[in-house]
Design a protein around this motif. Structure first.
Motif, PDB file in Angstrom:
ATOM      1  N   MET A   1     -15.561 -38.968   0.245  1.00 41.32           N
ATOM      2  CA  MET A   1     -16.483 -39.935  -0.300  1.00 41.32           C
ATOM      3  C   MET A   1     -15.740 -41.246  -0.513  1.00 41.32           C
ATOM      4  O   MET A   1     -14.617 -41.282  -0.979  1.00 41.32           O
ATOM      5  CB  MET A   1     -17.054 -39.417  -1.618  1.00 41.32           C
ATOM      6  N   SER A   2     -16.407 -42.310  -0.182  1.00 40.89           N
ATOM      7  CA  SER A   2     -15.797 -43.617  -0.337  1.00 40.89           C
ATOM      8  C   SER A   2     -16.288 -44.287  -1.612  1.00 40.89           C
ATOM      9  O   SER A   2     -17.301 -43.909  -2.180  1.00 40.89           O
ATOM     10  CB  SER A   2     -16.138 -44.487   0.869  1.00 40.89           C
ATOM     11  N   LEU A   3     -15.528 -45.287  -2.038  1.00 41.34           N
ATOM     12  CA  LEU A   3     -15.922 -46.118  -3.166  1.00 41.34           C
ATOM     13  C   LEU A   3     -16.407 -47.448  -2.611  1.00 41.34           C
ATOM     14  O   LEU A   3     -15.772 -48.035  -1.743  1.00 41.34           O
ATOM     15  CB  LEU A   3     -14.749 -46.347  -4.111  1.00 41.34           C
ATOM     16  N   LEU A   4     -17.536 -47.918  -3.129  1.00 45.15           N
ATOM     17  CA  LEU A   4     -18.124 -49.155  -2.662  1.00 45.15           C
ATOM     18  C   LEU A   4     -18.080 -50.204  -3.752  1.00 45.15           C
ATOM     19  O   LEU A   4     -18.302 -49.904  -4.923  1.00 45.15           O
ATOM     20  CB  LEU A   4     -19.591 -48.945  -2.268  1.00 45.15           C
ATOM     21  N   LEU A   5     -17.800 -51.428  -3.371  1.00 42.07           N
ATOM     22  CA  LEU A   5     -17.963 -52.577  -4.240  1.00 42.07           C
ATOM     23  C   LEU A   5     -19.095 -53.375  -3.623  1.00 42.07           C
ATOM     24  O   LEU A   5     -19.001 -53.820  -2.479  1.00 42.07           O
ATOM     25  CB  LEU A   5     -16.680 -53.413  -4.317  1.00 42.07           C
ATOM     26  N   THR A   6     -20.198 -53.517  -4.375  1.00 43.98           N
ATOM     27  CA  THR A   6     -21.371 -54.197  -3.848  1.00 43.98           C
ATOM     28  C   THR A   6     -21.706 -55.408  -4.698  1.00 43.98           C
ATOM     29  O   THR A   6     -21.265 -55.523  -5.844  1.00 43.98           O
ATOM     30  CB  THR A   6     -22.597 -53.262  -3.821  1.00 43.98           C
ATOM     31  N   ARG A   7     -22.489 -56.287  -4.120  1.00 38.84           N
ATOM     32  CA  ARG A   7     -23.009 -57.446  -4.835  1.00 38.84           C
ATOM     33  C   ARG A   7     -24.413 -57.691  -4.316  1.00 38.84           C
ATOM     34  O   ARG A   7     -24.815 -57.171  -3.276  1.00 38.84           O
ATOM     35  CB  ARG A   7     -22.130 -58.674  -4.611  1.00 38.84           C
ATOM     36  N   CYS A   8     -25.147 -58.497  -5.056  1.00 42.45           N
ATOM     37  CA  CYS A   8     -26.498 -58.858  -4.643  1.00 42.45           C
ATOM     38  C   CYS A   8     -26.408 -59.948  -3.576  1.00 42.45           C
ATOM     39  O   CYS A   8     -25.576 -60.854  -3.658  1.00 42.45           O
ATOM     40  CB  CYS A   8     -27.311 -59.339  -5.840  1.00 42.45           C
ATOM     41  N   ALA A   9     -27.276 -59.854  -2.586  1.00 44.74           N
ATOM     42  CA  ALA A   9     -27.278 -60.837  -1.498  1.00 44.74           C
ATOM     43  C   ALA A   9     -27.865 -62.174  -1.932  1.00 44.74           C
ATOM     44  O   ALA A   9     -27.611 -63.196  -1.294  1.00 44.74           O
ATOM     45  CB  ALA A   9     -28.060 -60.297  -0.304  1.00 44.74           C
ATOM     46  N   GLU A  10     -28.626 -62.182  -3.009  1.00 48.58           N
ATOM     47  CA  GLU A  10     -29.208 -63.423  -3.521  1.00 48.58           C
ATOM     48  C   GLU A  10     -28.090 -64.272  -4.137  1.00 48.58           C
ATOM     49  O   GLU A  10     -27.382 -63.814  -5.030  1.00 48.58           O
ATOM     50  CB  GLU A  10     -30.274 -63.106  -4.574  1.00 48.58           C
ATOM     51  N   PRO A  11     -27.883 -65.507  -3.688  1.00 49.43           N
ATOM     52  CA  PRO A  11     -26.766 -66.322  -4.181  1.00 49.43           C
ATOM     53  C   PRO A  11     -26.807 -66.588  -5.685  1.00 49.43           C
ATOM     54  O   PRO A  11     -25.767 -66.724  -6.311  1.00 49.43           O
ATOM     55  CB  PRO A  11     -26.888 -67.632  -3.399  1.00 49.43           C
ATOM     56  N   THR A  12     -27.990 -66.635  -6.276  1.00 50.48           N
ATOM     57  CA  THR A  12     -28.082 -66.938  -7.710  1.00 50.48           C
ATOM     58  C   THR A  12     -27.935 -65.706  -8.588  1.00 50.48           C
ATOM     59  O   THR A  12     -27.783 -65.834  -9.800  1.00 50.48           O
ATOM     60  CB  THR A  12     -29.438 -67.600  -8.020  1.00 50.48           C
ATOM     61  N   CYS A  13     -27.950 -64.529  -7.998  1.00 45.41           N
ATOM     62  CA  CYS A  13     -27.861 -63.283  -8.766  1.00 45.41           C
ATOM     63  C   CYS A  13     -26.399 -62.859  -8.903  1.00 45.41           C
ATOM     64  O   CYS A  13     -25.647 -62.870  -7.928  1.00 45.41           O
ATOM     65  CB  CYS A  13     -28.656 -62.181  -8.086  1.00 45.41           C
ATOM     66  N   GLU A  14     -25.990 -62.481 -10.086  1.00 44.54           N
ATOM     67  CA  GLU A  14     -24.599 -62.096 -10.328  1.00 44.54           C
ATOM     68  C   GLU A  14     -24.417 -60.590 -10.433  1.00 44.54           C
ATOM     69  O   GLU A  14     -23.383 -60.130 -10.907  1.00 44.54           O
ATOM     70  CB  GLU A  14     -24.109 -62.778 -11.610  1.00 44.54           C
ATOM     71  N   PHE A  15     -25.393 -59.812 -10.001  1.00 47.12           N
ATOM     72  CA  PHE A  15     -25.306 -58.362 -10.110  1.00 47.12           C
ATOM     73  C   PHE A  15     -24.237 -57.825  -9.159  1.00 47.12           C
ATOM     74  O   PHE A  15     -24.242 -58.128  -7.966  1.00 47.12           O
ATOM     75  CB  PHE A  15     -26.653 -57.712  -9.783  1.00 47.12           C
ATOM     76  N   THR A  16     -23.304 -57.057  -9.679  1.00 43.78           N
ATOM     77  CA  THR A  16     -22.302 -56.352  -8.865  1.00 43.78           C
ATOM     78  C   THR A  16     -22.268 -54.906  -9.327  1.00 43.78           C
ATOM     79  O   THR A  16     -22.630 -54.590 -10.457  1.00 43.78           O
ATOM     80  CB  THR A  16     -20.897 -56.967  -9.008  1.00 43.78           C
ATOM     81  N   TRP A  17     -21.816 -54.040  -8.455  1.00 47.79           N
ATOM     82  CA  TRP A  17     -21.734 -52.615  -8.778  1.00 47.79           C
ATOM     83  C   TRP A  17     -20.603 -51.999  -7.975  1.00 47.79           C
ATOM     84  O   TRP A  17     -20.399 -52.334  -6.807  1.00 47.79           O
ATOM     85  CB  TRP A  17     -23.062 -51.935  -8.436  1.00 47.79           C
ATOM     86  N   GLU A  18     -19.872 -51.080  -8.612  1.00 42.72           N
ATOM     87  CA  GLU A  18     -18.818 -50.339  -7.926  1.00 42.72           C
ATOM     88  C   GLU A  18     -19.008 -48.874  -8.232  1.00 42.72           C
ATOM     89  O   GLU A  18     -19.206 -48.488  -9.390  1.00 42.72           O
ATOM     90  CB  GLU A  18     -17.438 -50.799  -8.368  1.00 42.72           C
ATOM     91  N   GLY A  19     -18.975 -48.051  -7.199  1.00 44.68           N
ATOM     92  CA  GLY A  19     -19.141 -46.617  -7.396  1.00 44.68           C
ATOM     93  C   GLY A  19     -19.094 -45.871  -6.085  1.00 44.68           C
ATOM     94  O   GLY A  19     -18.863 -46.451  -5.021  1.00 44.68           O
ATOM     95  N   GLY A  20     -19.334 -44.567  -6.180  1.00 46.06           N
ATOM     96  CA  GLY A  20     -19.315 -43.709  -5.010  1.00 46.06           C
ATOM     97  C   GLY A  20     -20.455 -44.010  -4.063  1.00 46.06           C
ATOM     98  O   GLY A  20     -21.537 -44.428  -4.477  1.00 46.06           O
ATOM     99  N   SER A  21     -20.211 -43.782  -2.781  1.00 43.92           N
ATOM    100  CA  SER A  21     -21.212 -44.114  -1.763  1.00 43.92           C
ATOM    101  C   SER A  21     -22.485 -43.289  -1.914  1.00 43.92           C
ATOM    102  O   SER A  21     -23.544 -43.714  -1.471  1.00 43.92           O
ATOM    103  CB  SER A  21     -20.620 -43.929  -0.369  1.00 43.92           C
ATOM    104  N   THR A  22     -22.403 -42.135  -2.552  1.00 43.03           N
ATOM    105  CA  THR A  22     -23.598 -41.324  -2.731  1.00 43.03           C
ATOM    106  C   THR A  22     -24.495 -41.868  -3.836  1.00 43.03           C
ATOM    107  O   THR A  22     -25.644 -41.455  -3.950  1.00 43.03           O
ATOM    108  CB  THR A  22     -23.229 -39.871  -3.066  1.00 43.03           C
TER     109      THR A  22
END
Length: 187
Positions: A1-22
């Motif tokens: 299982m991999s770990l993902l670092l994600t962010r929102c594609a909307e430039p004004t949104c600051e939502f980020t998340w890190e966790g398992g790919s599942t």
């Protein structure tokens, strides 16, 4: 299982998340709920005034394509990848040595590390394993979240398939050696 670092594609949104790919779907749902609490729709526009104020502010269909707020993978990593790559390299080196050695005292290596010796004797077996591992790796790479890199996921899956097949072949060879030893001892 991999770990993902994600962010929102909307430039004004600051939502980020890190966790398992599942858990990427749960993160997407968490993001949508945060948007609903903030009063923004999934498309990035304020909701229209409607007669029903209890209506959901986001698209009720999961996994629907969004035009604004969607999670995009910034980085994907596998904690186990480096040790498994080293394991595979060492395993292939020992298997190559076992295939080329002519020393009778080292012939047991060909049974414990049978990959290259098996390729010399019965090439259909390792080729079948490579085809199956390639199919698994392509499937794993194709099922990645938005923003993941196909090549990295393919390499990670092939690396793990190589390690699993090496351990499985050693276990099968060890079992055969043990059974031969027991049969020889009982006779």
């Amino acid at each position: 299982m991999s770990l993902l670092l994600t962010r929102c594609a909307e430039p004004t949104c600051e939502f980020t998340w890190e966790g398992g790919s599942t858990r990427i779907d749960a993160a997407e749902l968490e993001h949508r709920e945060a948007l609903a609490r903030a009063g923004t729709s999934a498309t990035g526009t304020p909701p229209e005034n409607t007669a029903d104020e209890d209506a959901p502010l986001v698209d009720p269909i999961d996994h629907a394509p969004h035009r604004g707020h969607e999670l995009v993978v910034v980085r994907e990593r596998w904690r186990w990848l480096r040790p498994v790559v080293v394991f595979n390299i060492v395993w292939i080196a020992i298997s190559a040595y076992a295939a080329t050695t002519s020393s009778t005292s080292m012939m047991w290596l060909a049974f414990v590390f049978p990959e290259i010796p098996a390729f010399r004797v019965a090439p259909a077996v390792p080729i079948a394993v490579i085809v199956i591992a390639s199919f698994i790796s392509i499937s794993y790479a194709a099922m990645g979240a938005r923003g993941t890199r196909f090549g990295q996921r393919f390499f990670a899956a092939m690396t793990m398939c190589g390690a699993v097949s090496a351990v499985a072949s050693a276990a099968a060879s060890g079992t055969i050696l043990l059974l031969l030893g027991l049969a020889w001892r009982s006779s």
